[in-house]
Design a protein around this motif. Structure first.
Motif, short mmCIF file in Angstrom:
data_model
loop_
_atom_site.label_atom_id
_atom_site.label_comp_id
_atom_site.label_asym_id
_atom_site.label_seq_id
_atom_site.Cartn_x
_atom_site.Cartn_y
_atom_site.Cartn_z
N ARG A 90 33.89 50.10 49.94
CA ARG A 90 33.27 51.13 49.09
C ARG A 90 33.84 51.13 47.67
O ARG A 90 33.13 51.42 46.72
CB ARG A 90 33.47 52.51 49.70
CG ARG A 90 32.86 52.68 51.07
CD ARG A 90 32.94 54.14 51.54
NE ARG A 90 34.30 54.61 51.69
CZ ARG A 90 34.80 55.67 51.05
NH1 ARG A 90 34.04 56.36 50.22
NH2 ARG A 90 36.05 56.05 51.25
N PHE A 91 35.12 50.84 47.54
CA PHE A 91 35.79 50.85 46.24
C PHE A 91 36.06 49.42 45.79
O PHE A 91 36.30 48.53 46.62
CB PHE A 91 37.13 51.59 46.33
CG PHE A 91 37.02 53.08 46.53
CD1 PHE A 91 35.83 53.70 46.86
CD2 PHE A 91 38.16 53.87 46.39
CE1 PHE A 91 35.75 55.07 47.06
CE2 PHE A 91 38.10 55.24 46.57
CZ PHE A 91 36.90 55.84 46.93
N ILE A 92 36.03 49.22 44.47
CA ILE A 92 36.33 47.92 43.90
C ILE A 92 37.34 48.09 42.76
O ILE A 92 37.07 48.84 41.81
CB ILE A 92 35.08 47.23 43.36
CG1 ILE A 92 34.05 47.04 44.48
CG2 ILE A 92 35.44 45.87 42.75
CD1 ILE A 92 32.70 46.56 43.99
N ILE A 93 38.46 47.41 42.88
CA ILE A 93 39.47 47.45 41.82
C ILE A 93 39.32 46.22 40.95
O ILE A 93 39.01 45.12 41.44
CB ILE A 93 40.89 47.54 42.42
CG1 ILE A 93 41.93 47.79 41.33
CG2 ILE A 93 41.23 46.28 43.22
CD1 ILE A 93 43.33 48.09 41.87
N SER A 94 39.52 46.37 39.66
CA SER A 94 39.42 45.24 38.74
C SER A 94 40.31 45.50 37.54
O SER A 94 40.78 46.63 37.32
CB SER A 94 37.97 45.02 38.31
OG SER A 94 37.48 46.15 37.61
N ARG A 95 40.53 44.45 36.77
CA ARG A 95 41.31 44.60 35.55
C ARG A 95 40.86 43.54 34.55
O ARG A 95 40.33 42.49 34.94
CB ARG A 95 42.81 44.47 35.83
CG ARG A 95 43.25 43.10 36.28
CD ARG A 95 44.71 43.09 36.67
NE ARG A 95 45.58 43.48 35.57
CZ ARG A 95 46.88 43.71 35.69
NH1 ARG A 95 47.47 43.59 36.87
NH2 ARG A 95 47.61 44.05 34.64
N GLY B 171 44.60 39.37 38.60
CA GLY B 171 43.34 39.90 39.08
C GLY B 171 42.75 39.11 40.24
O GLY B 171 41.72 39.50 40.80
N GLN B 172 43.42 38.05 40.63
CA GLN B 172 42.87 37.19 41.68
C GLN B 172 43.06 37.77 43.07
O GLN B 172 42.31 37.45 44.00
CB GLN B 172 43.50 35.80 41.60
CG GLN B 172 43.04 34.99 40.41
CD GLN B 172 43.54 33.56 40.46
OE1 GLN B 172 44.59 33.29 41.05
NE2 GLN B 172 42.80 32.65 39.87
N TYR C 279 51.11 41.23 32.90
CA TYR C 279 51.70 40.28 33.83
C TYR C 279 52.42 40.95 34.99
O TYR C 279 53.36 40.39 35.57
CB TYR C 279 52.64 39.34 33.07
CG TYR C 279 51.90 38.62 31.97
CD1 TYR C 279 52.08 38.96 30.63
CD2 TYR C 279 50.98 37.62 32.28
CE1 TYR C 279 51.37 38.33 29.63
CE2 TYR C 279 50.27 36.98 31.28
CZ TYR C 279 50.46 37.34 29.96
OH TYR C 279 49.75 36.70 28.97
N VAL C 280 51.96 42.16 35.33
CA VAL C 280 52.52 42.86 36.49
C VAL C 280 51.39 43.40 37.34
O VAL C 280 50.27 43.60 36.87
CB VAL C 280 53.45 44.01 36.06
CG1 VAL C 280 54.66 43.49 35.33
CG2 VAL C 280 52.71 45.05 35.24
N GLY C 281 51.69 43.63 38.62
CA GLY C 281 50.69 44.24 39.48
C GLY C 281 50.45 45.70 39.11
O GLY C 281 51.28 46.35 38.47
N MET C 282 49.29 46.19 39.50
CA MET C 282 48.94 47.58 39.26
C MET C 282 48.24 48.12 40.49
O MET C 282 47.73 47.36 41.32
CB MET C 282 48.03 47.71 38.03
CG MET C 282 48.67 47.21 36.74
SD MET C 282 47.63 47.49 35.29
CE MET C 282 47.87 49.25 35.02
N GLY C 283 48.22 49.44 40.60
CA GLY C 283 47.61 50.03 41.77
C GLY C 283 47.03 51.41 41.52
O GLY C 283 47.34 52.05 40.50
N ALA D 182 44.24 51.23 46.35
CA ALA D 182 43.89 49.85 46.03
C ALA D 182 44.93 49.29 45.07
O ALA D 182 45.57 50.04 44.33
CB ALA D 182 42.51 49.78 45.40
N GLY D 183 45.08 47.97 45.10
CA GLY D 183 46.03 47.31 44.21
C GLY D 183 45.49 45.97 43.77
O GLY D 183 44.59 45.39 44.40
N ILE D 184 46.04 45.47 42.66
CA ILE D 184 45.56 44.22 42.10
C ILE D 184 46.73 43.46 41.48
O ILE D 184 47.62 44.05 40.88
CB ILE D 184 44.45 44.50 41.06
CG1 ILE D 184 43.75 43.21 40.62
CG2 ILE D 184 44.97 45.28 39.86
CD1 ILE D 184 42.43 43.47 39.89
#
Length: 122
Positions: free
Chosen positions: A67-72, A55-56, A31-35, A49-51
């Motif tokens: 070029r890069f895709i961040i996901s969780r 994840g929305q 329940y926290v942001g990540m990067g 990148a950050g999410i």
């Protein structure tokens, strides 16, 4: 003990791809942001990148956008960075971070991983 552990770094030729993973333990990061951040030799650590926690919402630096895709994984303490079309200038130590204090793009996070080396050869 709270830890973030990166994996998936390595050596790749320009134009290739790598997928980095970040696994959290010791507390939930659900329940926290990540990067993701990176630091090249002789340079400051920079945001990649950050999410958001759900994840929305995702954020990218101009140098990696497209070029890069961040996901969780939702409700799990796991985050990924899919890196495509890699360039020599992407060479750096990549760090994952969790629980930002002042916004996802900022470098003020409560938790950091040890980093994983990504080397892109020309």
């Amino acid at each position: 003990q709270v830890e973030l552990a990166e994996s998936g770094g390595g050596l790749v030729q320009a134009g290739g791809s790598l997928r980095l993973s970040c696994e959290g333990s010791g507390r939930t990061f659900s329940y926290v942001g990540m990067g993701w951040f990176r630091q090249a030799p002789g340079k400051e650590r920079e945001f990649v990148a950050g999410i958001s926690w759900s994840g929305q919402n995702t954020y990218y630096s101009d140098s990696v956008k497209g070029r890069f895709i961040i996901s969780r994984k939702y409700a799990e303490s796991t985050m990924y960075l899919q890196m495509n079309s890699l360039k020599p200038e992407d060479t750096a130590v990549y760090y994952c971070a969790g629980d930002p204090r002042n916004g996802i793009r900022g470098s003020n996070y409560n938790y950091w991983g040890q980093g994983t080396q990504v080397t892109v050869s020309s």
